[in-house]
Design a protein around this motif. Sequence first.
Motif, PDB file in Angstrom:
ATOM      1  N   SER A 291       0.860  -1.184   0.000  1.00 58.62           N
ATOM      2  CA  SER A 291       0.000   0.000   0.000  1.00 58.62           C
ATOM      3  C   SER A 291       0.893   1.230   0.000  1.00 58.62           C
ATOM      4  O   SER A 291       2.087   1.133   0.311  1.00 58.62           O
TER       5      SER A 291
ATOM      6  N   TYR B 224      -5.478  -2.328   4.893  1.00 61.17           N
ATOM      7  CA  TYR B 224      -5.451  -1.049   4.194  1.00 61.17           C
ATOM      8  C   TYR B 224      -6.602  -1.019   3.188  1.00 61.17           C
ATOM      9  O   TYR B 224      -6.542  -1.669   2.142  1.00 61.17           O
ATOM     10  N   ASP B 225      -7.656  -0.263   3.523  1.00 58.91           N
ATOM     11  CA  ASP B 225      -8.843  -0.206   2.678  1.00 58.91           C
ATOM     12  C   ASP B 225      -8.484   0.247   1.268  1.00 58.91           C
ATOM     13  O   ASP B 225      -7.817   1.274   1.082  1.00 58.91           O
ATOM     14  N   GLY B 226      -8.954  -0.512   0.315  1.00 59.11           N
ATOM     15  CA  GLY B 226      -8.667  -0.205  -1.084  1.00 59.11           C
ATOM     16  C   GLY B 226      -7.480  -0.963  -1.619  1.00 59.11           C
ATOM     17  O   GLY B 226      -7.369  -1.174  -2.825  1.00 59.11           O
ATOM     18  N   TYR B 227      -6.587  -1.389  -0.733  1.00 58.14           N
ATOM     19  CA  TYR B 227      -5.351  -2.047  -1.155  1.00 58.14           C
ATOM     20  C   TYR B 227      -5.263  -3.492  -0.655  1.00 58.14           C
ATOM     21  O   TYR B 227      -4.609  -4.319  -1.285  1.00 58.14           O
ATOM     22  N   SER B 228      -5.880  -3.807   0.466  1.00 58.55           N
ATOM     23  CA  SER B 228      -5.881  -5.186   0.959  1.00 58.55           C
ATOM     24  C   SER B 228      -6.850  -6.017   0.127  1.00 58.55           C
ATOM     25  O   SER B 228      -7.943  -5.562  -0.224  1.00 58.55           O
TER      26      SER B 228
ATOM     27  N   TYR C 150      -9.840 -10.398   4.434  1.00 59.63           N
ATOM     28  CA  TYR C 150     -10.881  -9.996   5.376  1.00 59.63           C
ATOM     29  C   TYR C 150     -11.585 -11.187   6.004  1.00 59.63           C
ATOM     30  O   TYR C 150     -12.580 -11.037   6.703  1.00 59.63           O
TER      31      TYR C 150
ATOM     32  N   VAL D 102     -12.102   1.013  -4.692  1.00 58.20           N
ATOM     33  CA  VAL D 102     -13.130   0.786  -3.671  1.00 58.20           C
ATOM     34  C   VAL D 102     -12.669  -0.349  -2.760  1.00 58.20           C
ATOM     35  O   VAL D 102     -12.049  -1.319  -3.217  1.00 58.20           O
ATOM     36  N   SER D 103     -12.950  -0.229  -1.467  1.00 57.48           N
ATOM     37  CA  SER D 103     -12.555  -1.253  -0.497  1.00 57.48           C
ATOM     38  C   SER D 103     -13.099  -2.615  -0.902  1.00 57.48           C
ATOM     39  O   SER D 103     -14.235  -2.736  -1.391  1.00 57.48           O
ATOM     40  N   ALA D 104     -12.289  -3.657  -0.684  1.00 57.08           N
ATOM     41  CA  ALA D 104     -12.706  -5.019  -1.044  1.00 57.08           C
ATOM     42  C   ALA D 104     -13.949  -5.442  -0.269  1.00 57.08           C
ATOM     43  O   ALA D 104     -14.788  -6.186  -0.792  1.00 57.08           O
TER      44      ALA D 104
ATOM     45  N   GLN E  94     -16.486  -3.539   0.618  1.00 59.02           N
ATOM     46  CA  GLN E  94     -17.626  -2.945  -0.076  1.00 59.02           C
ATOM     47  C   GLN E  94     -17.864  -3.620  -1.421  1.00 59.02           C
ATOM     48  O   GLN E  94     -19.002  -3.866  -1.821  1.00 59.02           O
ATOM     49  N   ARG E  95     -16.779  -3.972  -2.114  1.00 57.79           N
ATOM     50  CA  ARG E  95     -16.916  -4.609  -3.424  1.00 57.79           C
ATOM     51  C   ARG E  95     -17.593  -5.973  -3.318  1.00 57.79           C
ATOM     52  O   ARG E  95     -18.305  -6.385  -4.236  1.00 57.79           O
TER      53      ARG E  95
END
Length: 537
Positions: free
Chosen positions: A192, A226-230, A235, A264-266, A268-269
């Motif tokens: 990230s 890391y939201d968007g990168y992990s 999760y 977008v965060s995984a 949320q995706r």
Amino acid sequence: MAETILCPHCLSRVEVGKEQCPFCDKPLVNSNPPGTLPFAALLGRRYTVGRHIATDGEGILYAAVENTGGVRVMLKEYFPVTLSEGRGPDGCVVPKEGREVLFKTTRMDFADLYRSVMRITPATGLAAVLDVLEENDTVYAVLEQVSGETLAHYLTAHPRCMTPAEARSMLQPVMEGVAALHKAGLVHRGVSPANILLAAGGSARLCGYGTLGLRTAGSELKSQLYDGYSAPEQYSPAEFEGRYTDVYGLAAVFYRLVTGQAPVSAVQRKVSDSLLAAQEVEPGVPGYLSNVLEAALALAPGDRLQNVPELMGALTSQRAAESLTRPEPPAPRDGRISAKSLFAGSLVVILVLFLLLMWSILDRNAPTAESQPASTPPASSEPAQIKTIPNFVGLTFLQVNTDPEYSAGYRFDIVSQEYSSEYGNGVIISQEPEAGTTTSEEKKTISLVVSKGPEMVEMPNIVGFTRESAEKELTDNHIKASFFLQENNGDYASNCVVYTDVEPGTFIDVNKTIVNVYIAKERVVYDPPAATEPPAE
């Protein structure tokens, strides 16, 4: 003899326990938060603890000084908040009651991780692990201190989108570093902007190593993602993580660089995938590159690009990108064969049966050997033409392979490609058989060794490295070097690189260039004489 430390402020040698440095007059009293190691404490009889920098679910990060050479380093102490009761009066980390076994197991994971990284660093694109030691009933990793700023900080100050070429250039060493981790059987899981350091000179290095527990939600440790990168699989502790997890992180960083916004965060995706293609966000992104990022950011690991070399190649070459992202023809739904496919198959079967029937009829009516007249002997063929193989060395493979004069009589086979300072990229270095050899073969195969051009390598930034680490870094990059001692008036760390005659970031031909490296001699530090008792009257 009293134990000594190096003042974290001025690096002068001071007795342990002094409240003020006698050389720079700055305080040495503890200013670190409760529960952390005290400021100016001696660790492992070799390191002086500096200020507290950060704490995460795995441990505590400190600035520090290596006392022998006066090199500034970082210390990561294993101190998991979910498994630790606190620190005892003797400085030892105390595990929580009932969690002792898990504390020891995860502590071993921490030590194994950093020892594994230490074996492969210094390496291109990776912050080096210099030492691993055990003390205070826990483990400490000693890390290289990289001067510079994080990519996250840089992007905040420079919000513009990068061109794909700029993004590739910046992330190339990081991608090479992640590939080196994977080759050693390691997965980073924390790629990230927060963990990419832009060192002085512009080269990027990846830091932020962490155990599986730190990088997985729902683990026994307090996770740090890391939201968007992990990646999505991080999760859930029930999902397996692999090399493709780092592919997701690298692609997410690349997406951020060329579009100006994080993916977008995984989490949320997985509920509703609203991630826009890179080209939709930034029209200047080429279509093939947008497709590569979409493939590398796929939610399902099986649908994703699987390794870093694939990603690196696809981000560099449109042809490679299209070969990896070209969709396969859809399979029939529900496993049923379409009517068109069934009809085509029937025609093939009928045609085969018809050909078999005709062959049987013709074979039955064919004359026997006895009924055939004696055949006349074939006319003697002309003697094979002898030709002399020309010299192809110095010509390009494209030239010889497309020239009708050459391609009519020879077949060319590239058996290897080698770096060469004498021949440019694509030029033939040697051939087998050699020029002047005669042959009677109508289409003779010529084995070629073709040049890849000079072996150009980017000069790494080794300023501040110890001589041993600098030699390893240069050797790993195939760079030849000469070492010279530099007078040290106290401004430099002993036995460390002061400067090189080739600027970091410069691309050099390793077969023609010898880099001069200047190493600081032992620094001279004034130690005041010990105070003596006044003479008795």
